[in-house]
Design an enzyme around this catalytic site. Structure first.
Site, PDB file in Angstrom:
ATOM      1  N   LYS A 154      51.592  45.923  37.586  1.00  0.00           N
ATOM      2  CA  LYS A 154      51.124  45.073  38.685  1.00  0.00           C
ATOM      3  C   LYS A 154      50.688  43.713  38.168  1.00  0.00           C
ATOM      4  CE  LYS A 154      46.544  45.452  40.434  1.00  0.00           C
ATOM      5  NZ  LYS A 154      45.891  44.178  40.419  1.00  0.00           N
ATOM      6  N   ASN A 155      49.862  43.724  37.101  1.00  0.00           N
ATOM      7  CA  ASN A 155      49.258  42.461  36.677  1.00  0.00           C
ATOM      8  C   ASN A 155      50.195  41.587  35.845  1.00  0.00           C
ATOM      9  OD1 ASN A 155      47.035  43.129  38.122  1.00  0.00           O
ATOM     10  ND2 ASN A 155      45.836  43.851  36.367  1.00  0.00           N
ATOM     11  N   ARG A 186      44.220  37.835  43.780  1.00  0.00           N
ATOM     12  CA  ARG A 186      43.790  36.802  42.830  1.00  0.00           C
ATOM     13  C   ARG A 186      44.881  35.746  42.624  1.00  0.00           C
ATOM     14  NH1 ARG A 186      38.789  36.933  42.314  1.00  0.00           N
ATOM     15  NH2 ARG A 186      38.835  35.929  40.281  1.00  0.00           N
ATOM     16  N   ASP A 236      39.232  42.768  44.129  1.00  0.00           N
ATOM     17  CA  ASP A 236      38.203  43.795  44.274  1.00  0.00           C
ATOM     18  C   ASP A 236      36.808  43.231  44.072  1.00  0.00           C
ATOM     19  OD1 ASP A 236      40.128  45.647  44.786  1.00  0.00           O
ATOM     20  OD2 ASP A 236      40.357  46.216  42.689  1.00  0.00           O
ATOM     21  N   ASP A 277      40.044  48.196  33.219  1.00  0.00           N
ATOM     22  CA  ASP A 277      40.756  48.940  34.263  1.00  0.00           C
ATOM     23  C   ASP A 277      41.059  50.390  33.854  1.00  0.00           C
ATOM     24  OD1 ASP A 277      40.723  46.571  35.697  1.00  0.00           O
ATOM     25  OD2 ASP A 277      42.712  45.967  35.029  1.00  0.00           O
ATOM     26  N   VAL A 320      33.156  43.541  30.890  1.00  0.00           N
ATOM     27  CA  VAL A 320      34.067  42.540  31.472  1.00  0.00           C
ATOM     28  C   VAL A 320      33.633  42.153  32.888  1.00  0.00           C
ATOM     29  CG1 VAL A 320      36.453  42.014  32.094  1.00  0.00           C
ATOM     30  CG2 VAL A 320      35.968  43.374  30.048  1.00  0.00           C
TER      31      VAL A 320
HETATM   32  N1  EPU Z   1      35.487  34.575  34.817  1.00  0.00           N
HETATM   33  C1  EPU Z   1      34.672  33.502  35.065  1.00  0.00           C
HETATM   34  N2  EPU Z   1      35.265  32.331  35.495  1.00  0.00           N
HETATM   35  C2  EPU Z   1      36.593  32.223  35.694  1.00  0.00           C
HETATM   36  C3  EPU Z   1      37.427  33.328  35.439  1.00  0.00           C
HETATM   37  C4  EPU Z   1      36.827  34.509  35.010  1.00  0.00           C
HETATM   38  O1  EPU Z   1      33.457  33.561  34.886  1.00  0.00           O
HETATM   39  O2  EPU Z   1      37.081  31.151  36.092  1.00  0.00           O
HETATM   40  C5  EPU Z   1      34.870  35.857  34.390  1.00  0.00           C
HETATM   41  C6  EPU Z   1      34.982  36.914  35.507  1.00  0.00           C
HETATM   42  O3  EPU Z   1      33.934  36.802  36.411  1.00  0.00           O
HETATM   43  C7  EPU Z   1      34.957  38.208  34.725  1.00  0.00           C
HETATM   44  C8  EPU Z   1      35.637  37.834  33.399  1.00  0.00           C
HETATM   45  O4  EPU Z   1      35.615  36.416  33.327  1.00  0.00           O
HETATM   46  O5  EPU Z   1      33.635  38.573  34.459  1.00  0.00           O
HETATM   47  C9  EPU Z   1      37.046  38.318  33.262  1.00  0.00           C
HETATM   48  O6  EPU Z   1      37.815  37.896  34.381  1.00  0.00           O
HETATM   49  P1  EPU Z   1      39.372  37.624  34.292  1.00  0.00           P
HETATM   50  O7  EPU Z   1      39.626  36.217  34.722  1.00  0.00           O
HETATM   51  O8  EPU Z   1      39.864  38.057  32.947  1.00  0.00           O
HETATM   52  O9  EPU Z   1      39.928  38.605  35.376  1.00  0.00           O
HETATM   53  P2  EPU Z   1      41.025  38.336  36.492  1.00  0.00           P
HETATM   54  O10 EPU Z   1      42.112  37.489  35.949  1.00  0.00           O
HETATM   55  O11 EPU Z   1      40.378  37.959  37.759  1.00  0.00           O
HETATM   56  C10 EPU Z   1      42.512  40.347  35.766  1.00  0.00           C
HETATM   57  C11 EPU Z   1      43.037  41.578  36.422  1.00  0.00           C
HETATM   58  C12 EPU Z   1      41.919  42.578  36.628  1.00  0.00           C
HETATM   59  C13 EPU Z   1      41.287  42.904  35.287  1.00  0.00           C
HETATM   60  C14 EPU Z   1      40.813  41.627  34.606  1.00  0.00           C
HETATM   61  C15 EPU Z   1      40.294  41.862  33.203  1.00  0.00           C
HETATM   62  C16 EPU Z   1      44.804  40.642  37.767  1.00  0.00           C
HETATM   63  C17 EPU Z   1      45.343  40.331  39.113  1.00  0.00           C
HETATM   64  N3  EPU Z   1      43.617  41.214  37.718  1.00  0.00           N
HETATM   65  O12 EPU Z   1      41.566  39.805  36.680  1.00  0.00           O
HETATM   66  O13 EPU Z   1      42.527  43.740  37.145  1.00  0.00           O
HETATM   67  O14 EPU Z   1      40.193  43.774  35.480  1.00  0.00           O
HETATM   68  O15 EPU Z   1      41.915  40.686  34.510  1.00  0.00           O
HETATM   69  O16 EPU Z   1      41.260  42.447  32.408  1.00  0.00           O
HETATM   70  O17 EPU Z   1      45.463  40.393  36.754  1.00  0.00           O
HETATM   71  C18 EPU Z   1      42.847  45.504  38.622  1.00  0.00           C
HETATM   72  O18 EPU Z   1      44.063  45.439  38.342  1.00  0.00           O
HETATM   73  O19 EPU Z   1      42.341  46.450  39.269  1.00  0.00           O
HETATM   74  C19 EPU Z   1      41.963  44.442  38.179  1.00  0.00           C
HETATM   75  C20 EPU Z   1      40.754  44.226  38.699  1.00  0.00           C
END
Ligand code: EPU
Length: 431
Positions: free
Chosen positions: A22-23, A92, A116, A304, A326
């Site tokens: 998915k990601n 996202r 989420d 995850d 995380v």
């Molecule tokens: N963060 C910030 N500022 C930002 C971006 C992130 O403070 O501008 C913080 C977030 O609040 C969090 C941490 O950094 O505490 C990590 O966030 P990240 O940006 O890595 O997560 P994401 O890109 O929003 C993706 C996956 C998530 C997965 C995380 C971590 C997708 C669509 N989602 O989210 O997957 O948990 O990386 O590996 O790629 C899922 O698939 O169920 C899911 C939640």
């Protein structure tokens, strides 16, 4: 609201095939916006998040054809830089479209991101990266508006190796003028897979040994064909299900290299695996015992994987410690597991490992699991995707009937879950 009914108590046994990640898939659909040529993606999972991402691209004017697990996309017909506000809060992905749309139009507007509710999940790193690359970005009336004549290379030093911000920076810099250095970048397998597609499209990207990514901007990208990497989260979820239910499951297409940290944790807890030419087989190696797990960015133990692993720990002898570093609010789902009979306590302290960035403040980000416990079926309401799978897994392990509402959360990210559980002998029906 669609729901599942599961009659638990039978070990999961048999063979399933891992779907595409998915990601990775959703990000690669966005990458297709960077060229006028056709991009063909294979092994695309049939899940809600992919459907909604395709719908966003179609709303922009792209041509997208879906044939089973292959999609063909042509962005030459994209006629707008505006992702409709109707997509506000769905996932996202909209923020990742800003860079590609700026390259096409010099302006972009995207709705607020959703996903989420597992923490605050701000997008400040994304916006900071876009500004460094030369865009002006502002939030106006619930919509992010960005403008830039031409993005230019920049130094982007991420405060935390965010997956999304690394992808934003990559998708925005591949066509920028000059060189971009993304320091403290995330290097999750899905990001590497995005880089592989971009490289096929003509991008010049180097991943350095210190987790910096160097992007030398090119003036044009071309079409390409790419097979999406297997979903390591789905693999770990079913692996936990196999071991927790005392079953034996071969997951075809599971790739050892993307789950090495998970395999270590599984083995410490008493799970076993066998890597075969087709995939990886999961089963119990003996009595399950407690362990300590700390989630982290790749190559650490993925956040995850945490939820299905906690269900597995409810079946292991002794006191296990889980520290989530995380996302700051990712243990909400444990309340339902307690209602099923699990002994789990959630704490705001950093338990079991190094202090993390959530050590101060009221972040319920550690838990203790005392096992083994007998789980009983119950009625549950799914709050988010990974929590949803952990409920399905707990229901398969539990005695009696569980009724689980909110199936759409799970179908956002897992392909044909009822089919796969049925194939493994689980008694599940969807309504
Ligand atoms: N963060 C910030 N500022 C930002 C971006 C992130 O403070 O501008 C913080 C977030 O609040 C969090 C941490 O950094 O505490 C990590 O966030 P990240 O940006 O890595 O997560 P994401 O890109 O929003 C993706 C996956 C998530 C997965 C995380 C971590 C997708 C669509 N989602 O989210 O997957 O948990 O990386 O590996 O790629 C899922 O698939 O169920 C899911 C939640």
């Amino acid at each position: 609201m669609p729901s599942y009914r599961i009659e638990g108590g039978s070990p999961l046994r048999g063979t399933i095939r891992a779907s595409g990640a998915k990601n990775a898939a959703t990000k690669q659909i966005v990458a297709a916006l960077l060229t006028d040529d056709e991009v063909v993606l294979d092994n695309v999972p049939r899940i809600g998040d992919v459907t909604v991402t395709i719908d966003m691209c179609k709303a922009l004017g792209a041509e997208v054809e879906v044939h089973g697990e292959t999609i063909r996309m042509r962005a030459a017909t994209v006629s707008s830089g505006e992702v409709p506000v109707a997509f506000s809060g769905v996932n996202r992905i909209p923020v990742l479209m800003v860079g590609p749309l700026l390259h096409r139009y010099g302006r972009a507007s995207v709705p607020l991101v959703g996903g989420d509710a597992i923490g605050a999940r701000p997008i400040d790193f994304h916006m900071d990266a876009l500004r460094r690359l030369g865009a002006s970005v502002a939030l106006e009336g619930g919509v992010w508006r960005a403008e830039a004549k031409r993005l230019h290379g920049a130094l982007i030093d991420l405060p935390y190796p965010s997956v999304g911000a690394t992808e934003s920076a990559l998708l925005s810099s591949v066509l920028a003028e000059g060189t971009t250095v993304i320091k403290n970048a995330a290097v999750e397998p899905e990001i590497v897979d995005l880089i592989l597609l971009l490289q096929k499209m003509g991008a010049l990207i180097t991943v350095e040994v210190d987790r910096s990514i160097v992007v030398e901007g090119v003036s044009r990208l071309r079409g390409a064909r790419h097979r999406i990497i297997g979903d390591r989260i789905e693999v770990a979820s079913f692996a936990a299900a196999a071991v927790a239910s005392n079953g034996n499951v071969l997951i075809e297409g599971a790739e050892q290299a993307t789950i090495t940290t998970f395999l270590n944790a599984l083995r410490r807890v008493g799970g076993e695996f066998e890597v075969t030419p087709d995939g990886v087989r999961f089963f119990r190696g003996g009595e399950l015992r407690s362990t300590t797990v700390e989630t982290d960015v790749h190559p650490g133990f993925a956040t995850d994987w945490q939820q299905p692993f906690v269900v597995l720990l409810t079946q292991a002898r002794g006191l296990s410690v889980v520290h989530e570093t995380v996302h700051e609010r990712r243990f909400g789902y444990t309340a339902e597991l307690r209602a099923m009979g699990a002994t789990i306590e959630v704490y705001t302290a950093c338990l079991g490992g190094r202090p993390c960035r959530y050590r101060y403040g009221d972040h319920p980000h550690s838990c203790l699991v005392q096992g083994p416990t007998h789980l009983r079926g119950t009625t549950m309401q799914i709050p988010d995707l990974r929590a949803g799978f952990s409920y399905l897994l707990a229901a398969c392990v539990a005695s009696g009937l569980s009724v689980i509402d909110g199936a759409h959360y799970v179908e956002r990210g897992y392909s044909d879950i009822p089919g796969k559980i049925t194939q493994l002998g689980g008694r599940i029906s969807a309504s």
